[in-house]
Design an enzyme around this catalytic site. Structure first.
Site, PDB file in Angstrom:
ATOM      1  CE1 TYR A  55      40.208  35.111  45.596  1.00  0.00           C
ATOM      2  CE2 TYR A  55      41.025  34.498  43.805  1.00  0.00           C
ATOM      3  CZ  TYR A  55      41.401  35.408  44.786  1.00  0.00           C
ATOM      4  OH  TYR A  55      42.103  35.989  44.078  1.00  0.00           O
ATOM      5  CE  LYS A  82      44.772  47.779  54.014  1.00  0.00           C
ATOM      6  NZ  LYS A  82      46.193  49.163  53.905  1.00  0.00           N
ATOM      7  CG  ASP A 130      44.358  35.650  42.222  1.00  0.00           C
ATOM      8  OD1 ASP A 130      45.528  35.596  41.347  1.00  0.00           O
ATOM      9  OD2 ASP A 130      43.562  35.355  42.391  1.00  0.00           O
ATOM     10  CG  ASP A 139      48.760  38.168  38.246  1.00  0.00           C
ATOM     11  OD1 ASP A 139      49.253  36.846  38.404  1.00  0.00           O
ATOM     12  OD2 ASP A 139      48.376  38.907  36.991  1.00  0.00           O
TER      13      ASP A 139
END
Ligand code: ATP
Length: 355
Positions: free
Chosen positions: A134, A191, A248, A252
Site C-alpha cells: 500500500y 503466504k 484488508d 472483509d
C-alpha cells in the site's frame, strides 16, 4: 475530568450519515468529549483542490486525543486521490501502524454460518498498516503498449514487522475474551510459501518475538487456508496478525461472519500517540444519502475509541445498547430490520443514555 478532544472527519458518502449519529450516541452516553469537525473529503477537494491542509496531520497529532473518521471515496473523484492522501496519509504519516479490527458476533441471526453462536466468534485481526503493497512503490514502463510492465512493490521492514507482531502478543496478554477468559494464541497469517522473501522475514521475527511470550501459543496459517478455515470453523481464532493487504482482505471476510460491513469497527493505533478510529466499511456510494446505511459499525467504532481513551463505562453502555438493538431487530435492512439510519441510531441512543 477534562473533556477528550476528538477531531471528526465524516468524509464522503455514508460516512456523512453514520458519523453524526455516532457522535450523538457518544454524547448521550455521557462521554466527556469535545468534537471538532473537519470538512476534508471529496466536496472540499472538488471546491478548492485541497485534500489535506498544510500542517494538517501535525495539527491532528498535536491538538487532539483521538480522530474519528467516516469514509473517503466519491465517484466524482475518479482517481480517488483525496481518499489516498487523507486516509493513507493519516495511517502512514502519523505512523498508525496497528490496524485493530475486532470480530465479534452479537447475535446468531447475523452469522451466515450454521450453528454458530456469539460465544463462537470473538477474535481480532491486527493488520500492519504502514507498509506492504500500500506504499505505492513501483512504477509502469512502456505504458499503453503490448510491452507494458507494471511493478507493485511489497515493502516489509524489520522494524515494521517486529512492532506489529509485538503489538499482537501484547494485545493477547492485555485483552481478555468477552467471556473473561484469557486469549491463548497468536496466529501469523502469510503466504510465505510463495512470497518467500517477505514471508521469511515475518516467519523469523514471529519466532523471535513469540519466544518471549511462553504462555501464548504461536500458530501459523497461509492466507488461503485461513480463508477456508474462517468459514469452516471460526471458533479456532483468537488473535491474528498479518500484513497490510491480507489484513484488508480477511477482515472483509470476517465482517461477513458478524453481519456484514455495516457492523465492523476498527482502530488505527500507535501506542502513546493520537490514534484514529473508523468503521471498516467505505463510503458505499450506491446507498449514500438514502438513510439506509447501517450506523452500528460507526457507533461501535465510537465505543472502541472511548475505551481507548479510558472511558470504559460509556463504551460498555453503547455496546450494550447496540447488542440490545440487534437482539430486538431494531436495525437497518442489511441486518433484517425495518429502520433507517437515523431511526436505528435513535433507538440505540435512547438506551445508551446516561440516566
Ligand atoms: P469505498 O470506495 O469508499 O471503499 P465501496 O462501496 O467500494 O466504497 P464499501 O463502502 O465498503 O465499499 O461497501 C461495499 C458495499 O457494502 C456497499 O455498496 C453496500 O452495499 C455495503 N455496505 C457497506 N457499508 C454498509 C453499511 N454501513 N450499511 C449497509 N450496507 C453497507
Amino acid at each position: 475530568m477534562n473533556a477528550k478532544r476528538i477531531a471528526v472527519l465524516p468524509g464522503d458518502g455514508i460516512g456523512r450519515e453514520v458519523i453524526p449519529q455516532a457522535l450523538r450516541v457518544m454524547e448521550a452516553a455521557g462521554a466527556p468529549v469535545q468534537f471538532t469537525e473537519f470538512d476534508w473529503g471529496a466536496d472540499r477537494y472538488l471546491a478548492d483542490g485541497v485534500t489535506v491542509p498544510p500542517d494538517g496531520f501535525a495539527m491532528l497529532d498535536r491538538d487532539f486525543d483521538a480522530i474519528f473518521v467516516g469514509a473517503f471515496g466519491d465517484p466524482r473523484v475518479a482517481t480517488n486521490v483525496h481518499a489516498k492522501e487523507i486516509l493513507l496519509g493519516m495511517r502512514f504519516k502519523m505512523d498508525l501502524y496497528a490496524n485493530v479490527r475486532p470480530v465479534r458476533l452479537l447475535d446468531s441471526s447475523l452469522c451466515p454460518l450454521k450453528g454458530i453462536e456469539p460465544k463462537d466468534i470473538d477474535f481480532v485481526v491486527l493488520r500492519e498498516n504502514t507498509e506492504g503493497v500500500y506504499t505505492d512503490a513501483g512504477g509502469v514502463f512502456k505504458q499503453g503498449t503490448e510491452d507494458e510492465i507494471a511493478i507493485q512493490e511489497d515493502i516489509n521492514t524489520y522494524k515494521g514487522v517486529a512492532r506489529i507482531i509485538r503489538y499482537a502478543f501484547e494485545y493477547a496478554e492485555r485483552n481478555p475474551r468477552l467471556d473473561g477468559g484469557p486469549r491463548k494464541s497468536v496466529l501469523l497469517c502469510d503466504k510465505s510459501n510463495a512470497m518467500t522473501h517477505a514471508g521469511g522475514l515475518w516467519q523469523r521475527v514471529f519466532r523471535e518475538i513469540s519466544s518471549g511470550y511462553p504462555q501464548i501459543t504461536p500458530k501459523h496459517m497461509y492466507v488461503d487456508a485461513l480463508c477456508m478455515q474462517m468459514v469452516r470453523d471460526p471458533r479456532q481464532f483468537d488473535v491474528i496478525v498479518t500484513n497490510n493487504m491480507f489484513g484488508d482482505i480477511i477482515t472483509d471476510l470476517a465482517a461477513g461472519l458478524q453481519g456484514g460491513l455495516g457492523m465492523a469497527a476498527s482502530g488505527n493505533i500507535h501506542p502513546g500517540r493520537t490514534s484514529m478510529f473508523e468503521p471498516v466499511h467505505g463510503s458505499a456510494p450506491p446507498i449514500a444519502g438514502k438513510n439506509v446505511a447501517n450506523p452500528f459499525g460507526a457507533i461501535l467504532t465510537g465505543a472502541m475509541m472511548l475505551r481507548h481513551l479510558s472511558l470504559s463505562a460509556e463504551a460498555d453502555r453503547i455496546e450494550a445498547a447496540v447488542l440490545n438493538a440487534v437482539q430486538q431487530k431494531k436495525t437497518t435492512q442489511d441486518l433484517g430490520g425495518a429502520l433507517g439510519t437515523r431511526e436505528a441510531s435513535e433507538w440505540v441512543l435512547a438506551r445508551a443514555q446516561r440516566v
